[in-house]
Design a protein around this motif. Structure first.
Motif, short mmCIF file in Angstrom:
data_model
loop_
_atom_site.label_atom_id
_atom_site.label_comp_id
_atom_site.label_asym_id
_atom_site.label_seq_id
_atom_site.Cartn_x
_atom_site.Cartn_y
_atom_site.Cartn_z
N SER A 149 -6.26 3.06 -4.34
CA SER A 149 -5.14 3.84 -3.82
C SER A 149 -4.49 4.67 -4.93
O SER A 149 -4.17 5.84 -4.73
N GLU A 185 0.77 4.13 -2.96
CA GLU A 185 0.35 5.49 -2.61
C GLU A 185 1.51 6.49 -2.62
O GLU A 185 1.30 7.69 -2.47
N ARG A 190 0.83 -1.20 0.00
CA ARG A 190 0.00 0.00 0.00
C ARG A 190 0.87 1.25 0.00
O ARG A 190 0.59 2.22 -0.74
N GLN A 241 -8.06 -2.68 -4.25
CA GLN A 241 -7.42 -1.78 -3.30
C GLN A 241 -6.33 -0.95 -3.97
O GLN A 241 -6.19 0.25 -3.71
N LYS A 285 -5.92 8.13 -6.17
CA LYS A 285 -5.77 9.37 -5.41
C LYS A 285 -4.85 10.37 -6.10
O LYS A 285 -4.99 11.57 -5.92
#
Length: 484
Positions: A245, A223, A219, A241, A248
């Motif tokens: 992420s 990100e 993650r 997921q 964004k």
């Protein structure tokens, strides 16, 4: 007396490093159920360092002429061959895979795939230059996207790493790749191989970086502000997921996710040959393959004969120790995966029938017997959801229309196969099946020149082929005035 665990480390900017905060996780050999190594449990500081190294190395790597990047990849391929036994040992320990099968079924295609993308590096194609407005010429530049954050899975950790880094590096990108927390050993060894080649040829070793860790590490990578692209091979949940992420900051995303491949067997099929091929394609790698032939739809007129033959083939298929040359597959990758496969069997509806297997085998490790389940309905859990284990389900269909309907009636759309001697029917089925790949009278062969990737919840983007190479590039329009 306790045996000391081997220490695996991250590879960042040409150096092997522990996690900045010293955290580690144990790595278990699934054939024994025992830990054999520790690996870093990387956090934000480690991700920052790896991304900084890749970002710093990117301009020089991007600006190399393609022939220079090709030299690196060709030398990497040569080094894979030279150090094949080390790679085989690492992957066998990683996954509990039979040594002979890693040697014959994984090393040769990986080397071939690296060499394919080495050639692709020199084939960056675009539309020809031309005048589309009076007094101006337009040209197309195809460029690397930048730093790529890549997450590889545990079912083929070594080969899937190749599928990711080879096109990315060939196109001029730099890489930070994370192996699964259960299978880091072979990827760390790959880092040693690639790093040494980069060093020998005078390039920054920050071009290729490996960080070990768990989902949180992944993650943090996705990100992070540096990567221009995130690529993952994994579960549908993980892919969703990652997509969320990455959204964004609008990163490009490449997803190769789950599968539930239909295997459509018509009444004119050579049953013995089909059963032989389908059982191998269903049980190879313990069924831990998104394209595995684990959902068979067979014409009702040959259903009983086919099921009996498949059950016999399952009973003759062997799983076991890595050094047993008669073994087709090894254990499931980890305790959680064994629990998941067992759960599907335990939750079978009353109308289902276990024709073969259905239980864990062996006194240690995560081995599961080759399994055949019949008597199923289209909306049963085991038909609709990916088991990712050595379990083949069989359903009878009445006609071509029903076969197509049931084949497409799942959320996945990665691969499929059709078994028939009728050429026209094979062509109709290949048009109607909503899957990224349709094999005819075979199942599971892959070649570097052809794309691999699916639709629907199997993700988007392609691996292998020129299409996979294109995914790691961006297109720029350059327009110039002819007035000087």
């Amino acid at each position: 007396m306790t045996t000391a665990l081997r220490r695996l480390r991250n590879y960042i900017d040409g150096e092997f490093r522990d996690a900045a905060d010293g955290r580690t996780t144990e790595v278990v050999n699934p054939a024994t159920g025992e830990a054999y190594a520790t690996a870093p449990l990387s956090g934000a500081a480690d991700v920052d360092a790896a991304m900084a190294a890749a970002e710093a190395a990117f301009p020089a790597w991007r600006d190399l002429i393609p022939a220079e990047r090709q030299k690196v990849l060709l030398k990497v391929a040569d080094r894979f061959e030279e150090r094949a036994e080390e790679l085989i040992a690492a992957e066998s320990e990683n996954c509990g895979k039979p040594i002979g099968l890693v040697r014959s079924e994984e090393i040769p295609p990986m080397v071939d795939q690296i060499r394919f993308f080495a050639g692709a590096a020199r084939m960056l194609e675009g539309r020809s230059a031309g005048e589309y407005m009076d007094g101006f010429t337009s040209i197309i530049r195809r460029e690397p996207v930048g730093v790529c954050a890549q997450v590889a899975p545990w079912n083929y950790p070594m080969m899937m790493a190749v599928w990711k880094f080879a096109p990315a590096l060939a196109a001029g990108n730099t890489v930070v790749i994370k192996p699964s927390d259960t299978t880091p050993a072979s990827t760390v060894l790959i880092a040693d191989i690639i790093g040494s080649v980069l060093d020998e040829l005078g390039h920054s070793r920050g071009v290729f970086n490996v960080i070990c860790g768990d989902r949180e590490t992944g993650r943090l990578m996705v990100e992070h502000k540096v990567p221009a692209m995130a690529s993952i091979t994994g579960s549908v949940r993980a892919g969703m997921q990652v997509a969320e992420s990455a959204s964004k900051d609008l990163k490009r995303v490449h997803l190769e996710l789950g599968g539930k491949a239909p295997v459509v067997v018509f009444e004119d099929t050579d049953i013995a040959k089909a059963v032989e091929d389908i059982s191998v394609a269903g049980y190879f790698n313990a069924g831990q393959d998104c394209t595995a032939a684990t959902r068979v739809l067979v014409h009702e007129s040959i259903h009983d004969e086919f099921v009996a033959a498949l059950a016999k083939a399952a009973s003759e298929t062997k799983t076991g120790a890595v050094d047993d040359e008669d073994v087709l597959y090894g254990p499931l990758n980890n305790a959680n995966q064994l629990k998941q496969v067992k759960g599907f069997i335990e939750r079978l509806p009353a109308h289902a029938k276990i024709e073969a297997g259905g239980e864990q085998v062996g006194e240690k490790g995560y081995f599961f017997a080759p399994t055949v389940v019949s008597g199923l309905k289209q909306d049963d859990e085991i038909v609709q959801h990916e088991v990712f284990g050595p379990v083949i389900t069989v359903q009878p269909f009445s006609d071509e229309k029903q076969a197509v309907q049931w084949a497409n009636d799942v959320e996945y759309a990665l691969a499929s196969s059709v078994w028939t001697k009728d050429h026209a029917r094979a062509m109709r089925m290949s048009r109607s099946l909503d899957f990224g790949c349709v094999w005819i009278n075979t199942h599971i062969p892959l070649v570097a020149e052809m794309p691999h990737g699916g639709f629907k919840k199997s993700g988007y983007g392609k691996d292998l082929s020129s299409y996979g190479f294109d995914d790691y590039t961006r297109i720029k329009h350059v327009m110039t005035s002819l007035d000087g």
